[in-house]
Design a protein around this motif. Structure first.
Motif, short mmCIF file in Angstrom:
data_model
loop_
_atom_site.label_atom_id
_atom_site.label_comp_id
_atom_site.label_asym_id
_atom_site.label_seq_id
_atom_site.Cartn_x
_atom_site.Cartn_y
_atom_site.Cartn_z
N PHE A 1 4.14 27.23 6.70
CA PHE A 1 4.09 28.67 6.52
C PHE A 1 5.24 29.32 7.29
N ALA A 2 5.85 30.33 6.72
CA ALA A 2 6.92 31.07 7.38
C ALA A 2 6.59 32.56 7.38
N ASN A 3 6.87 33.24 8.48
CA ASN A 3 6.65 34.67 8.57
C ASN A 3 7.75 35.39 7.79
N VAL A 4 7.35 36.26 6.85
CA VAL A 4 8.33 36.95 6.00
C VAL A 4 8.52 38.41 6.40
N LEU A 5 7.86 38.85 7.48
CA LEU A 5 8.02 40.22 7.95
C LEU A 5 8.97 40.26 9.14
N PHE A 6 9.76 41.30 9.22
CA PHE A 6 10.72 41.44 10.30
C PHE A 6 10.72 42.86 10.84
N GLY A 7 11.06 42.98 12.12
CA GLY A 7 11.21 44.30 12.73
C GLY A 7 9.94 45.12 12.60
N ASP A 8 10.09 46.32 12.03
CA ASP A 8 8.94 47.21 11.92
C ASP A 8 8.24 47.12 10.57
N GLN A 9 8.51 46.07 9.79
CA GLN A 9 7.79 45.87 8.54
C GLN A 9 6.32 45.56 8.83
N ARG A 10 5.46 46.06 7.98
CA ARG A 10 4.03 45.83 8.12
C ARG A 10 3.41 45.52 6.76
N ALA A 11 2.35 44.74 6.76
CA ALA A 11 1.55 44.51 5.57
C ALA A 11 0.30 45.35 5.67
N ASN A 12 0.04 46.13 4.63
CA ASN A 12 -1.15 46.99 4.60
C ASN A 12 -1.22 47.92 5.82
N ASN A 13 -0.07 48.31 6.35
CA ASN A 13 -0.01 49.17 7.53
C ASN A 13 -0.73 48.56 8.73
N ASP A 47 -7.85 37.23 2.09
CA ASP A 47 -6.46 36.93 1.78
C ASP A 47 -5.87 38.07 0.98
N VAL A 48 -5.37 39.08 1.68
CA VAL A 48 -4.81 40.27 1.05
C VAL A 48 -3.39 40.44 1.53
N ALA A 49 -2.44 40.45 0.63
CA ALA A 49 -1.04 40.60 1.03
C ALA A 49 -0.43 41.79 0.33
N ALA A 50 -0.21 42.85 1.08
CA ALA A 50 0.48 44.02 0.54
C ALA A 50 1.56 44.44 1.51
N PRO A 51 2.61 43.60 1.67
CA PRO A 51 3.66 43.93 2.63
C PRO A 51 4.34 45.25 2.29
N GLN A 52 4.77 45.93 3.32
CA GLN A 52 5.42 47.21 3.14
C GLN A 52 6.76 47.22 3.84
N THR A 53 7.68 47.99 3.31
CA THR A 53 8.96 48.16 3.96
C THR A 53 8.82 49.09 5.14
N ALA A 54 9.91 49.27 5.87
CA ALA A 54 9.88 50.18 7.01
C ALA A 54 9.50 51.58 6.59
N ALA A 55 9.82 51.94 5.33
CA ALA A 55 9.49 53.27 4.83
C ALA A 55 8.06 53.36 4.33
N GLY A 56 7.36 52.21 4.29
CA GLY A 56 5.95 52.23 3.92
C GLY A 56 5.69 51.96 2.46
N GLN A 57 6.68 51.55 1.68
CA GLN A 57 6.48 51.31 0.27
C GLN A 57 5.78 49.99 0.04
N GLN A 58 4.70 50.01 -0.72
CA GLN A 58 3.98 48.77 -1.03
C GLN A 58 4.78 47.96 -2.04
N VAL A 59 4.85 46.65 -1.82
CA VAL A 59 5.56 45.80 -2.76
C VAL A 59 4.63 44.79 -3.43
N LEU A 60 3.38 44.76 -3.03
CA LEU A 60 2.43 43.84 -3.66
C LEU A 60 1.03 44.43 -3.58
#
Length: 383
Positions: A102-114, A6-19
């Protein structure tokens, strides 16, 4: 195959880690294996898989990583059981004392942990108490229904109480804290409950245990009538292409119910394939059925036809998932678990995502991951 906790490190489209946190789930000693074509098949179908094991206390997501290899994500949950994905994309799960959305919080090209293109966050956790809830479904008007096995009924959530009874089989005389018939399965169709399965018609506490071999029934929700009987511990009724499919767990068979044209006549179970295990968890995509297999608990399941079928086919029972081609009735791909985990309960298809992940409600990530809805621009006047 790569695996993940259970690892959550979502990233923005630019790749910035937020968690940055990493909450580790307890890992039982297991080995995973899979057929050579499974990941390519998931990719061709545009899907990934979710499945639960109350034995391990894990919710699993099986997909493919950006390099094209298999990826198994797992999150610690309290006795994860039934799964249901709804058209909005939300995923519902019954647990030890909760129903979780549960709801998906990622959209478009967002990725968690790449890696992850879908991140299921727990957004609604409803405490029900320990009801031994099994299958779950959601109606077209948003009502959450779950099979309350402990109280022998189909129930919905209550703002005040542990549950609100919605329906019970006609052979159950009262809503009482006694698992009498082991009501377990729910088939939804067009946003409405259609059929339910029970291990027996017993109306005494624990009476179902004496009817495991051939006491199983399918019950029509609208009429309350039994539409198929003589089954062995049926589970996971599902509607697919207008047909009712069930898992006859005590015989290891997946099949459909053939309904006679004569009004009021009882339907007949028509086996389509034998799978070497105690079957629970069924989902469809096109001509493929995805079937969950467990190893039997022999002290509890002695006397079932499954033991003879395994002996006759010179086979050992499996824990895992088999993909059945409904045109041929053969297993075309598989995923297998060996080791300390021998039991699964439910599985669900996650369409449109290659590599989903989930976050545990009690993990640090569930508290630290903050996402925002789109800014509508509403505000006070600047003049």
């Amino acid at each position: 195959m790569t695996t993940d906790n259970d690892v959550a490190a979502p990233q923005t489209a630019a790749g910035q880690q937020v968690l940055p946190s990493q909450a580790q789930a307890a890992e039982p000693k297991v080995e995973y294996s899979l057929s050579g074509g499974l990941i390519a098949r998931l990719e061709a179908l545009g899907i990934s898989l979710a499945f639960t094991s109350y034995q391990s206390g894990l919710l699993y997501m099986l997909g493919r990583n950006p390099q094209g290899g298999a990826h198994l994500h797992q999150s610690a949950m309290a006795k994860p059981m039934g799964l249901c994905r709804v058209p909005s994309g939300d995923l519902y799960m019954t647990g030890a004392a909760q129903v979780i959305r549960f709801a998906n919080v990622l959209f478009g090209d967002q990725r968690a942990n790449n890696t992850f293109d879908c991140c299921f966050m727990p957004r609604t956790v409803h405490v029900t108490g320990q009801l031994d809830a099994h299958d779950v479904g959601v109606t077209d008007d948003g009502q959450i229904l779950f099979v309350n096995t402990r109280y022998n009924c189909l129930a919905t959530l209550s703002a005040t109480h542990s549950f609100e009874p919605v329906w019970r089989p006609p052979f159950i005389s009262a809503i009482v804290d006694e698992d009498r018939c082991h009501l377990n399965g729910l088939a939804m169709e067009d946003g409405k409950p259609r059929y339910l399965t029970a291990v027996s018609k017993s109306d005494t506490i624990d009476g179902w245990r004496d009817r495991r071999a051939d006491g199983g029934v399918v019950i029509d929700y609208a009429s309350g009538k039994i539409v198929c009987e003589g089954l062995s511990m049926p589970h996971s009724p599902r509607m697919h292409n207008g047909e009712l499919w069930i898992l006859n767990s005590g015989t290891g068979e997946i099949g459909s119910v053939s309904f006679p044209k004569k009004k009021g006549a009882i339907g007949t179970f028509k086996p389509k394939a034998f799978c070497p295990g105690f079957l629970r968890g069924l989902a469809f995509h096109g001509k493929y059925a995805f079937v969950g297999l467990s190893k039997p608990r022999y002290k509890r399941f002695d006397g079932l036809a499954l033991a003879d079928r395994l002996k006759d086919t010179d086979s050992e029972p499996w824990c895992g998932i088999q993909v059945i081609d409904l045109d041929t009735g053969t297993c075309v791909d598989w995923f297998r678990i060996d080791g300390e985990i021998g039991e699964l309960y439910d599985l669900e298809i996650i369409p449109g995502f290659a590599c989903p992940m989930t976050v545990s409600p009690g993990s640090p990530d569930s508290a630290q991951l903050i996402t925002t809805a789109p800014d509508t621009g509403a505000g006070g006047s600047t003049t």
